[in-house]
Design an enzyme around this catalytic site. Sequence first.
Site, PDB file in Angstrom:
ATOM      1  N   LYS A 145       0.387  -2.566   5.263  1.00  0.00           N
ATOM      2  CA  LYS A 145       1.859  -2.444   5.078  1.00  0.00           C
ATOM      3  C   LYS A 145       2.225  -1.123   5.727  1.00  0.00           C
ATOM      4  O   LYS A 145       3.295  -1.154   6.417  1.00  0.00           O
ATOM      5  CB  LYS A 145       2.061  -2.212   3.454  1.00  0.00           C
ATOM      6  CG  LYS A 145       3.330  -1.552   2.990  1.00  0.00           C
ATOM      7  CD  LYS A 145       4.494  -2.509   3.584  1.00  0.00           C
ATOM      8  CE  LYS A 145       5.889  -1.586   3.397  1.00  0.00           C
ATOM      9  NZ  LYS A 145       6.728  -1.682   2.283  1.00  0.00           N
ATOM     10  N   CYS A 168      11.561   3.834   3.369  1.00  0.00           N
ATOM     11  CA  CYS A 168      10.330   3.052   3.968  1.00  0.00           C
ATOM     12  C   CYS A 168       9.796   3.544   5.126  1.00  0.00           C
ATOM     13  O   CYS A 168       8.728   4.345   5.305  1.00  0.00           O
ATOM     14  CB  CYS A 168      10.361   1.830   3.789  1.00  0.00           C
ATOM     15  SG  CYS A 168      11.257   1.042   2.304  1.00  0.00           S
TER      16      CYS A 168
HETATM   17  N1  SAJ Z   1      17.091   0.994  12.952  1.00  0.00           N
HETATM   18  C1  SAJ Z   1      17.386   1.444  14.292  1.00  0.00           C
HETATM   19  N2  SAJ Z   1      17.214   0.501  15.248  1.00  0.00           N
HETATM   20  C2  SAJ Z   1      16.944  -0.919  15.125  1.00  0.00           C
HETATM   21  C3  SAJ Z   1      16.667  -1.153  13.948  1.00  0.00           C
HETATM   22  C4  SAJ Z   1      16.716  -0.258  12.818  1.00  0.00           C
HETATM   23  O1  SAJ Z   1      17.830   2.703  14.334  1.00  0.00           O
HETATM   24  O2  SAJ Z   1      16.954  -1.509  16.045  1.00  0.00           O
HETATM   25  C5  SAJ Z   1      17.246   1.919  11.736  1.00  0.00           C
HETATM   26  C6  SAJ Z   1      18.061   1.491  10.721  1.00  0.00           C
HETATM   27  O3  SAJ Z   1      19.328   1.863  11.071  1.00  0.00           O
HETATM   28  C7  SAJ Z   1      17.543   2.250   9.407  1.00  0.00           C
HETATM   29  C8  SAJ Z   1      16.171   2.270   9.820  1.00  0.00           C
HETATM   30  O4  SAJ Z   1      15.997   1.813  11.046  1.00  0.00           O
HETATM   31  O5  SAJ Z   1      18.160   3.542   9.415  1.00  0.00           O
HETATM   32  C9  SAJ Z   1      15.359   1.384   8.880  1.00  0.00           C
HETATM   33  O6  SAJ Z   1      15.991   0.123   8.992  1.00  0.00           O
HETATM   34  P1  SAJ Z   1      15.204  -1.306   8.937  1.00  0.00           P
HETATM   35  O7  SAJ Z   1      16.403  -2.646   9.036  1.00  0.00           O
HETATM   36  O8  SAJ Z   1      14.418  -1.377  10.182  1.00  0.00           O
HETATM   37  O9  SAJ Z   1      14.054  -1.307   7.618  1.00  0.00           O
HETATM   38  P2  SAJ Z   1      14.150  -0.978   6.068  1.00  0.00           P
HETATM   39  O10 SAJ Z   1      13.821   0.254   5.927  1.00  0.00           O
HETATM   40  O11 SAJ Z   1      15.511  -1.540   5.595  1.00  0.00           O
HETATM   41  O12 SAJ Z   1      13.061  -2.070   5.573  1.00  0.00           O
HETATM   42  C10 SAJ Z   1      11.733  -1.838   6.078  1.00  0.00           C
HETATM   43  C11 SAJ Z   1      11.197  -3.270   6.579  1.00  0.00           C
HETATM   44  N3  SAJ Z   1      10.023  -3.165   7.405  1.00  0.00           N
HETATM   45  C12 SAJ Z   1       9.670  -3.844   8.691  1.00  0.00           C
HETATM   46  O13 SAJ Z   1      10.914  -4.455   9.197  1.00  0.00           O
HETATM   47  C13 SAJ Z   1       8.608  -3.560   9.241  1.00  0.00           C
HETATM   48  C14 SAJ Z   1      11.183  -4.287   5.419  1.00  0.00           C
HETATM   49  O14 SAJ Z   1      10.356  -5.323   5.776  1.00  0.00           O
HETATM   50  C15 SAJ Z   1      10.166  -3.475   4.381  1.00  0.00           C
HETATM   51  O15 SAJ Z   1       9.904  -4.221   3.157  1.00  0.00           O
HETATM   52  C16 SAJ Z   1      10.737  -2.226   3.943  1.00  0.00           C
HETATM   53  O16 SAJ Z   1      10.891  -1.558   5.363  1.00  0.00           O
HETATM   54  C17 SAJ Z   1      10.006  -1.447   3.131  1.00  0.00           C
HETATM   55  O17 SAJ Z   1      10.237  -1.737   1.915  1.00  0.00           O
HETATM   56  O18 SAJ Z   1       9.010  -1.009   3.366  1.00  0.00           O
END
Ligand code: SAJ
Length: 415
Positions: free
Chosen positions: A211, A265
Amino acid sequence: MGISTVAVVGLGYIGLPTAAILAANGVPVTGVDVSSATVGAVNRGQVPFVEPDLAGYVSDAVASGRLRAVPAPEPADAYIVAVPTPFVDDHKPDLSYIKAAAEAIAPVLRGGELIVLESTSPPGTTRRMAEWVLDQRPDLSLDGSGDRPVVWFAHCPERVLPGRIMVELVTNDRIVGGLTPEAAQRARELYQVFCQGEILLTDAVTAETAKLVENSFRDVNIAFANELSLVADKLGVDVWELIRLANHHPRVNILQPGPGVGGHCIAVDPWFIVDAAPEEARLIRTAREVNDGKPRWVLHKVVDAVADLGAPNPVIAAYGLAFKPNIDDLRESPAMTITTEIARTFPHATVLAVEPNVDELPAQLADLPNVRLADTEEALAAGQVHVLLVDHTQFRALAGPLAEARVVDTRGILR
Ligand code: SAJ
């Protein structure tokens, strides 16, 4: 074995959806939470936060009598622990919520139960949780030794994406790591009740690390995009165009830069790997530092734009406070950090915060005298410097109105 009843400890973003989906599949569930407000809300069939489709699941589950919230664990066949695992100073994991959950469950055990840790946790936490339980209950055991009844311990990390939780709970594959192989088998039977994805069995420490690795993988990839945004700015190149073109290569898939990485996360979990292997996890640490440094860089861009404007009392419009698009979750949001820092840096400015998904400003901003919540129309009309922080769907329409404006666009919305 037969799991007839389940207790879910922690009714937050993961625990409540899990409790509701189990209930929807016919399992009687008690949801346990230390917050009396949460217990009360759930028992009225209400959800204390926004997540698509969750409200319907919870109200149905409560109305059917299969979900009931309580302030302390009651006897059940299986327990799912879904409590927070934040970090404290110096990025050290704080396991106190897991310890408290373990110590609350221990007195009601009879032997033969399954206890699953879902909280994202540092390697070795499931074993520590078992020790916390068995320290209180030396009459029970991990493996039946000394003729003591067994309690089965496993880790099954949640992997659902906020905003898609009710879908991904059902469709995602799950990793189940047991402290013993039989514990993993039993946990698989529990998750098979609602999970249509593959359920992959391993040991607990591998599941814990998997994870953390998933979220670190994403963090490192976002850091690459964020670093590129700094490099491109220095070279006078449009980073969005740069990434779009590079991604035409068949083996290149660069993510999108932004104002930093938020949420509870991805901005947290990589530190658990750094803490567990500080000498080895150099790239993972650097990625965290790159992403955590991005809000400061954005603030400098705003300072430059305000200097360029040259007004003594500028009106600065900040679009978006959430940590990512189309949600109301402001936790660990870089947009919140940047908006707060803008207001502090320019005490004589008026900061108009536009966040269509909230009705009032959080205290962190409401306490600042020069910030107020505004709608998009007011921000467009009054703003002199426009800072685009979240790519909410509504904000895509801003490209036209802001075409000639003084803009800091952290999300490529104007493209
Ligand atoms: N972000 C960027 N650029 C991108 C993608 C995301 O700047 O190209 C930023 C987003 O704006 C945000 C952050 O990253 O601030 C995180 O967003 P996210 O959509 O990547 O992820 P989370 O935090 O909503 O959810 C993640 C997920 N993990 C992965 O995709 C590997 C989710 O599957 C997990 O269950 C969750 O963390 C968790 O609970 O751990």
